[in-house]
Enzyme design. Sequence first.
Site, PDB file in Angstrom:
ATOM      1  CE1 TYR A 106      -4.029   2.089   0.782  1.00  0.00           C
ATOM      2  CE2 TYR A 106      -2.692   3.035   2.543  1.00  0.00           C
ATOM      3  CZ  TYR A 106      -3.830   3.058   1.749  1.00  0.00           C
ATOM      4  OH  TYR A 106      -4.774   4.049   1.940  1.00  0.00           O
ATOM      5  CE  LYS A 119      -3.837   4.900  -1.333  1.00  0.00           C
ATOM      6  NZ  LYS A 119      -4.913   5.367  -2.254  1.00  0.00           N
TER       7      LYS A 119
END
Length: 257
Positions: free
Chosen positions: A158, A162
């Site tokens: 993640y 991001k």
Amino acid sequence: MTTIFTAPNHKVAIVTGGARGIGAAIATRLAADGHHVAVFDLDADACAETVERIETAGRRALALAVDVSNEDAVVAGVARVAEELGAPTVLVNNAGILRDRTLAKMTLDDWEVVMAVNLRSVFLMCRAVQPHMRSARWGRIVNLSSTAALGVIGESNYSAAKAGVQGITRTLAIELGRHGITVNAVAPGFVVTDMTRAVAARMNMPFEDMVTDMMTGIYVGRPGVPDDIAQAVAFFTDERSGFVTGQVLYVAGAPRA
Ligand code: NAP
């Protein structure tokens, strides 16, 4: 030489992952700000409440089942928006998922699916929408990053996705600026949604205890709510924000994370 880029009279926005949480708040806010709004989510029926809120604001709504990590689905979804609502000139890439595990336990599937939904989708959506924005000589793209881009235990997938969102944001800002298109990112900190509730549930932790823990890094005395993020998105999509591009705005109740 000075170029003036003028917004179209009827602005059409697409918000991905708009069935609930932050995406639903963004879709509602964009409708209140005068946009017709198309909502892309895995399940179109799950968007009913968001559609109702957009229509209550007096705007047109379209809910489509689009897996934003799927190229064909994205191309078909954007084409339908153009046909039914008009050319999309505002895009908010909000859909995102978590598959948290520390490195030793993380599977290749955990890695791939998180990269696909959080990062590949941004590339696919921006590529599909940009011809409409270029024809209109005006556009606003806002991508959802996260304070996790700065590093969080158990979120190597993640966090990488991001951080990648921040990279594509800056690059597209450089590529698309001459077409009147701005590209920015909002990086939320801890926001109360189903996503953060699910993290607490996975950790067998009461949500209230998680909020108490998170408050040690928040200085404004409360956790974030979806409208806090919608407010930041509304700034970037505003017609008057045309000189702001390639930025990452941390919205976290703290200087950064
Ligand atoms: P959420 O409550 O889990 O909502 C995410 C929405 O995206 C859901 O409606 C989900 O549909 C949809 N979605 C998932 N995969 C999709 C796909 N492949 N195609 C289309 N739609 C898809 O999440 P949230 O908390 O509102 O987060 C929104 C964004 O903010 C995400 O990008 C997230 O990473 C980011 N963010 C959130 C926080 C936070 O604290 N909440 C912090 C930083 C960043 P289903 O319900 O069908 O799965």
